[in-house]
Design an enzyme around this catalytic site. Structure first.
Site, PDB file in Angstrom:
ATOM      1  N   ALA A  24       0.818  -1.222   0.000  1.00 41.88           N
ATOM      2  CA  ALA A  24       0.000   0.000   0.000  1.00 41.88           C
ATOM      3  C   ALA A  24       0.854   1.276   0.000  1.00 41.88           C
ATOM      4  O   ALA A  24       0.415   2.315  -0.492  1.00 41.88           O
ATOM      5  CB  ALA A  24      -0.929  -0.014   1.203  1.00 41.88           C
ATOM      6  N   PHE A  35      -2.917   1.151   5.199  1.00 46.05           N
ATOM      7  CA  PHE A  35      -3.704   0.690   6.348  1.00 46.05           C
ATOM      8  C   PHE A  35      -3.143   1.213   7.663  1.00 46.05           C
ATOM      9  O   PHE A  35      -3.885   1.616   8.544  1.00 46.05           O
ATOM     10  CB  PHE A  35      -3.690  -0.845   6.400  1.00 46.05           C
ATOM     11  N   GLN A 101       0.316  -6.388  -3.559  1.00 46.02           N
ATOM     12  CA  GLN A 101      -0.738  -6.591  -2.570  1.00 46.02           C
ATOM     13  C   GLN A 101      -1.846  -5.573  -2.802  1.00 46.02           C
ATOM     14  O   GLN A 101      -2.855  -5.596  -2.119  1.00 46.02           O
ATOM     15  CB  GLN A 101      -0.175  -6.388  -1.162  1.00 46.02           C
ATOM     16  N   HIS A 121      -3.856  -9.998  -3.823  1.00 45.58           N
ATOM     17  CA  HIS A 121      -5.011  -9.663  -2.973  1.00 45.58           C
ATOM     18  C   HIS A 121      -6.210  -9.212  -3.800  1.00 45.58           C
ATOM     19  O   HIS A 121      -7.105  -8.544  -3.291  1.00 45.58           O
ATOM     20  CB  HIS A 121      -4.635  -8.594  -1.941  1.00 45.58           C
ATOM     21  N   CYS A 156     -26.662 -10.374  -5.862  1.00 42.44           N
ATOM     22  CA  CYS A 156     -26.515 -10.801  -7.254  1.00 42.44           C
ATOM     23  C   CYS A 156     -27.878 -10.805  -7.960  1.00 42.44           C
ATOM     24  O   CYS A 156     -28.863 -11.322  -7.409  1.00 42.44           O
ATOM     25  CB  CYS A 156     -25.899 -12.205  -7.268  1.00 42.44           C
ATOM     26  N   ASN A 222      11.148   1.383   2.190  1.00 40.37           N
ATOM     27  CA  ASN A 222       9.925   1.627   2.959  1.00 40.37           C
ATOM     28  C   ASN A 222      10.161   2.829   3.864  1.00 40.37           C
ATOM     29  O   ASN A 222      11.275   3.066   4.306  1.00 40.37           O
ATOM     30  CB  ASN A 222       9.574   0.389   3.805  1.00 40.37           C
TER      31      ASN A 222
HETATM   32  P1  NAD Z   1       0.589  -1.529   5.138  1.00 38.68           P
HETATM   33  O1  NAD Z   1      -0.427  -0.439   5.303  1.00 38.68           O
HETATM   34  O2  NAD Z   1       0.670  -2.590   6.159  1.00 38.68           O
HETATM   35  O3  NAD Z   1       2.065  -0.896   5.039  1.00 38.68           O
HETATM   36  C1  NAD Z   1       2.372   0.143   4.197  1.00 38.68           C
HETATM   37  C2  NAD Z   1       3.812   0.526   4.474  1.00 38.68           C
HETATM   38  O4  NAD Z   1       4.189   1.504   3.540  1.00 38.68           O
HETATM   39  C3  NAD Z   1       4.050   1.120   5.873  1.00 38.68           C
HETATM   40  O5  NAD Z   1       5.116   0.449   6.497  1.00 38.68           O
HETATM   41  C4  NAD Z   1       4.405   2.595   5.593  1.00 38.68           C
HETATM   42  O6  NAD Z   1       5.407   3.080   6.465  1.00 38.68           O
HETATM   43  C5  NAD Z   1       4.921   2.518   4.191  1.00 38.68           C
HETATM   44  N1  NAD Z   1       4.718   3.716   3.378  1.00 38.68           N
HETATM   45  C6  NAD Z   1       3.661   4.545   3.306  1.00 38.68           C
HETATM   46  N2  NAD Z   1       3.851   5.492   2.373  1.00 38.68           N
HETATM   47  C7  NAD Z   1       5.065   5.243   1.820  1.00 38.68           C
HETATM   48  C8  NAD Z   1       5.841   5.863   0.801  1.00 38.68           C
HETATM   49  N3  NAD Z   1       5.402   6.955   0.152  1.00 38.68           N
HETATM   50  N4  NAD Z   1       7.047   5.324   0.507  1.00 38.68           N
HETATM   51  C9  NAD Z   1       7.534   4.261   1.183  1.00 38.68           C
HETATM   52  N5  NAD Z   1       6.844   3.639   2.161  1.00 38.68           N
HETATM   53  C10 NAD Z   1       5.621   4.115   2.465  1.00 38.68           C
HETATM   54  O7  NAD Z   1       0.360  -2.111   3.686  1.00 38.68           O
HETATM   55  P2  NAD Z   1       0.789  -3.501   3.044  1.00 38.68           P
HETATM   56  O8  NAD Z   1       2.125  -3.935   3.544  1.00 38.68           O
HETATM   57  O9  NAD Z   1       0.530  -3.373   1.603  1.00 38.68           O
HETATM   58  O10 NAD Z   1      -0.239  -4.585   3.632  1.00 38.68           O
HETATM   59  C11 NAD Z   1      -1.545  -4.336   4.004  1.00 38.68           C
HETATM   60  C12 NAD Z   1      -2.660  -4.571   3.003  1.00 38.68           C
HETATM   61  O11 NAD Z   1      -2.997  -3.315   2.530  1.00 38.68           O
HETATM   62  C13 NAD Z   1      -2.413  -5.288   1.750  1.00 38.68           C
HETATM   63  O12 NAD Z   1      -3.038  -6.488   1.821  1.00 38.68           O
HETATM   64  C14 NAD Z   1      -3.170  -4.469   0.667  1.00 38.68           C
HETATM   65  O13 NAD Z   1      -4.105  -5.315   0.035  1.00 38.68           O
HETATM   66  C15 NAD Z   1      -3.895  -3.457   1.430  1.00 38.68           C
HETATM   67  N6  NAD Z   1      -4.101  -2.094   0.949  1.00 38.68           N
HETATM   68  C16 NAD Z   1      -3.995  -1.778  -0.375  1.00 38.68           C
HETATM   69  C17 NAD Z   1      -4.185  -0.458  -0.780  1.00 38.68           C
HETATM   70  C18 NAD Z   1      -4.066  -0.147  -2.244  1.00 38.68           C
HETATM   71  O14 NAD Z   1      -4.446  -0.962  -3.085  1.00 38.68           O
HETATM   72  N7  NAD Z   1      -3.532   1.018  -2.582  1.00 38.68           N
HETATM   73  C19 NAD Z   1      -4.440   0.532   0.160  1.00 38.68           C
HETATM   74  C20 NAD Z   1      -4.553   0.167   1.521  1.00 38.68           C
HETATM   75  C21 NAD Z   1      -4.372  -1.150   1.899  1.00 38.68           C
END
Ligand code: NAD
Length: 260
Positions: A24, A35, A101, A121, A156, A222
């Site tokens: 994300a 998240f 993801q 996902h 549906c 990250n």
């Molecule tokens: P997560 O929310 O657990 O972690 C996101 C990480 O990204 C955090 O550690 C944060 O510090 C870091 N971060 C935020 N902005 C950043 C940037 N600009 N540059 C670098 N790092 C940055 O998300 P995850 O690990 O993907 O896992 C959680 C779940 O979130 C996944 O299953 C996903 O499906 C879902 N999700 C997806 C979206 C999307 O599709 N955009 C949005 C929210 C959540």
């Protein structure tokens, strides 16, 4: 930071099969909250577990309330420099695939080849009937949801079964085909490039570990620390939209200088 960027660029220049594993965090710079960061989705909405979605009308209402509010943000979002840098890596012939993801389709919108994108996902571009598997464009369901003030979980048209986004909720089985392919690619790459993921969501977080165990090198970018920074050859704490384009520029310079 400069030294780490140069080291990461060297590793990518040496690699033949780079797998990018995105979370994300690569989409926050496109305006989609993640998240777990401050201001992230879990501050506003509680997660709805799959079992609860299946068994509780109240949970389905909560799910669609969040979905109705967050979908327009995702629909309007544009790819940012991280997504574009991954398109560059593909053009350079370095990218084996992107295991994402994310459900937001931004890698597709940026222009990476669809066959190189593995969505473990799912995607919120579609909605699926959990009973007969008929799928509907998400947009159509959004119109339905927005036509009423009260949330009415959509059903549906064919079989009256409950509809749900084609995404994987907590507790929901992972898509078998995508997971098998993601595992295979992780185990056969020579560089795992992990971008914007907290690496705490399983089973997804096993994938970078599989790559490492199979002997691949690893770069983690990250904003905050991850539980696997100590396993990485290079771990950079910063915004992927700022760091990755700089790395890709350096890779280009190395390739030009080496005459490859
Ligand atoms: P997560 O929310 O657990 O972690 C996101 C990480 O990204 C955090 O550690 C944060 O510090 C870091 N971060 C935020 N902005 C950043 C940037 N600009 N540059 C670098 N790092 C940055 O998300 P995850 O690990 O993907 O896992 C959680 C779940 O979130 C996944 O299953 C996903 O499906 C879902 N999700 C997806 C979206 C999307 O599709 N955009 C949005 C929210 C959540």
């Amino acid at each position: 930071m400069e030294k780490l960027i140069l080291r990461a660029a060297e590793l990518i220049a040496q690699a033949r099969k780079v797998v990018a594993f995105t979370g994300a965090g690569v989409s926050t710079e496109s305006g989609i909250p993640d998240f777990r960061s401050p201001g992230g989705i879990w501050e506003k909405y509680e997660p709805v577990y799959y079992q609860d979605f299946l068994t509780s009308a109240e949970a389905r209402k909560k799910y669609w309330l969040r979905s109705r509010a967050t979908y327009p943000v995702i629909r309007e979002a544009k790819p940012n420099p991280t997504h574009l840098a991954l398109v560059e890596l593909e053009k350079m012939g370095k990218l084996d695939c992107i295991i994402t993801q994310n459900i937001d389709r931004l890698h597709h919108k940026a222009g990476n080849s669809p066959e190189k994108i593995i969505e473990i996902h799912g995607t919120n571009a579609y909605v699926i009937c959990l009973r007969c598997k008929k799928s509907y464009p998400r947009e159509e369901i959004q119109d339905l949801l927005e036509s009423k003030e009260e949330i009415e979980p959509p059903l549906c048209r064919e079989c009256n079964g409950p509809l749900k986004e084609a995404t994987i909720s907590f507790g929901q089985p992972m898509p078998e085909k995508e997971m098998a392919e993601a595992e295979r690619r992780a185990q056969t790459c020579d560089l795992m490039l992990t971008l914007g993921s907290s690496l705490v969501v399983y089973p997804a977080a096993y994938l970078p570990q599989y790559a490492r165990q199979a002997g691949a090198r690893m770069i983690i970018i990250n904003m905050t620390q991850t539980p696997f920074d100590h396993l990485a050859d290079v771990a950079i704490h910063g915004k992927t939209g700022e760091v990755l384009p700089r790395i890709v520029e350096e890779v280009k310079k190395i390739i030009v200088a080496s005459g490859d």
